[in-house]
Design an enzyme around this catalytic site. Structure first.
Site, PDB file in Angstrom:
ATOM      1  N   SER A   1       0.823  -1.211   0.000  1.00  0.00           N
ATOM      2  CA  SER A   1       0.000   0.000   0.000  1.00  0.00           C
ATOM      3  C   SER A   1       0.856   1.259   0.000  1.00  0.00           C
ATOM      4  CB  SER A   1      -0.981   0.001   1.172  1.00  0.00           C
ATOM      5  OG  SER A   1      -0.300  -0.100   2.403  1.00  0.00           O
ATOM      6  N   GLU A   2       1.989   1.234   0.709  1.00  0.00           N
ATOM      7  CA  GLU A   2       2.921   2.359   0.628  1.00  0.00           C
ATOM      8  C   GLU A   2       4.360   1.894   0.746  1.00  0.00           C
ATOM      9  OE1 GLU A   2      -0.407   5.182   0.926  1.00  0.00           O
ATOM     10  OE2 GLU A   2      -0.001   3.425   2.159  1.00  0.00           O
ATOM     11  N   THR A   3       5.216   2.614   0.047  1.00  0.00           N
ATOM     12  CA  THR A   3       6.666   2.538   0.238  1.00  0.00           C
ATOM     13  C   THR A   3       7.123   3.911   0.695  1.00  0.00           C
ATOM     14  OG1 THR A   3       6.995   0.836  -1.447  1.00  0.00           O
ATOM     15  CG2 THR A   3       8.898   2.177  -0.864  1.00  0.00           C
TER      16      THR A   3
END
Length: 274
Positions: free
Chosen positions: A48-50
């Site tokens: 979902s996020e880096t």
């Protein structure tokens, strides 16, 4: 092609056990890579996020942090900030108990607290807004008792229900929701178990995430709402995704303090163009 190796960590944020909470990739950098490379790394990670950060020496911060979904850069992300703070504190040898992070949402801080980390984030005000009937239908058709828009993100919507069971059992039509909602839809209801003040979920198929497992940003939206409803500053939220996670929140003026733990799942190297 000339390449170079970079360290990478994968952290389960807002959890004290592995395989729960929200996994985030964290890539510490010495200097910024081109934006298109940052986006491609996030796409390759497919989480979902880096989060990426570089050290800074000015502006009242220790690091400059940015967050990318598989498709876009976002202005605020809680779980990937928690994951980054965990890496800074536990993997990179940072000696202080508070790390200051420059971001698109201003200066954020992360503070060690026993086995947890406390994030200091900006409150995300909401304003009354009608949610289109087709969006409600895509969520499952139950009628919310109130609806809002997030003032700082004019495409994020909030639907408040009177029964946690509706939120827990919701099975949106993600392909339809991606077409109807430009960004995300937050659904929330009163808590249904001892110690939980609110139950929430966050659907964002329009930016490549059908459902975010545990979301710090979202709790900066729902915590002030439920704190006001309940007449208390401290509220505990449960994000009822398949992985699930508990976020302890404290509303302090125009800020929200989010407390959570994190677990190291992976550390290694990635190869990128030099």
């Amino acid at each position: 092609m000339t390449t170079k190796n970079l360290p990478i960590y994968q952290i389960d944020a807002f959890s004290d056990v592995l395989f729960a909470g929200n996994p985030a990739a964290v890539v510490p950098l010495s200097t910024w890579l081109p934006d298109d490379v940052l986006q491609k790394i996030a796409m390759e990670n497919n989480l979902s996020e880096t989060a990426f950060f570089v050290p800074v020496t000015a502006g009242g911060a220790d690091f400059h942090i940015r967050w990318f979904t598989p498709t876009v850069e976002v202005p605020l992300c809680g779980h990937a900030t928690l994951a980054s703070a965990y890496v800074i504190f536990n993997q990179l040898g940072f000696e202080g108990d508070i790390v200051r992070l420059q971001s698109k949402s201003g200066i954020l801080t992360a503070r060690r607290y026993l086995d947890a980390i406390v994030l200091d984030f900006p409150k995300q005000p909401i304003v009354p807004e009608t949610i289109a009937d087709d969006v409600i239908a895509a969520l499952g058709g139950d009628t919310p008792m109130e609806t809002f828009g997030v003032a700082s993100r004019d495409t994020d919507l909030v639907a408040v229900y009177d029964d946690a069971a509706i939120v827990r059992s919701m099975t949106p039509d993600m392909s339809l929701l991606a077409k109807l909602a430009d960004r995300g839809v937050i659904v929330t209801a009163p808590g249904d178990k001892t110690g939980l003040d609110m139950i929430s979920r966050y659907f964002v198929p329009a930016i490549g995430i059908n459902e975010d497992p545990v979301t710090g940003y979202m709790h900066c939206v729902v915590a002030p709402y439920w704190a006001d409803k309940l007449g208390q500053d401290d509220v505990v939220g449960y994000q009822a995704s398949a992985r699930g996670g508990v976020v302890a929140c404290k509303v302090v003026g125009d800020r929200v303090h989010l407390t959570g733990e994190a677990m190291l799942y992976l550390k290694g190297e990635i190869t990128v163009p030099a």
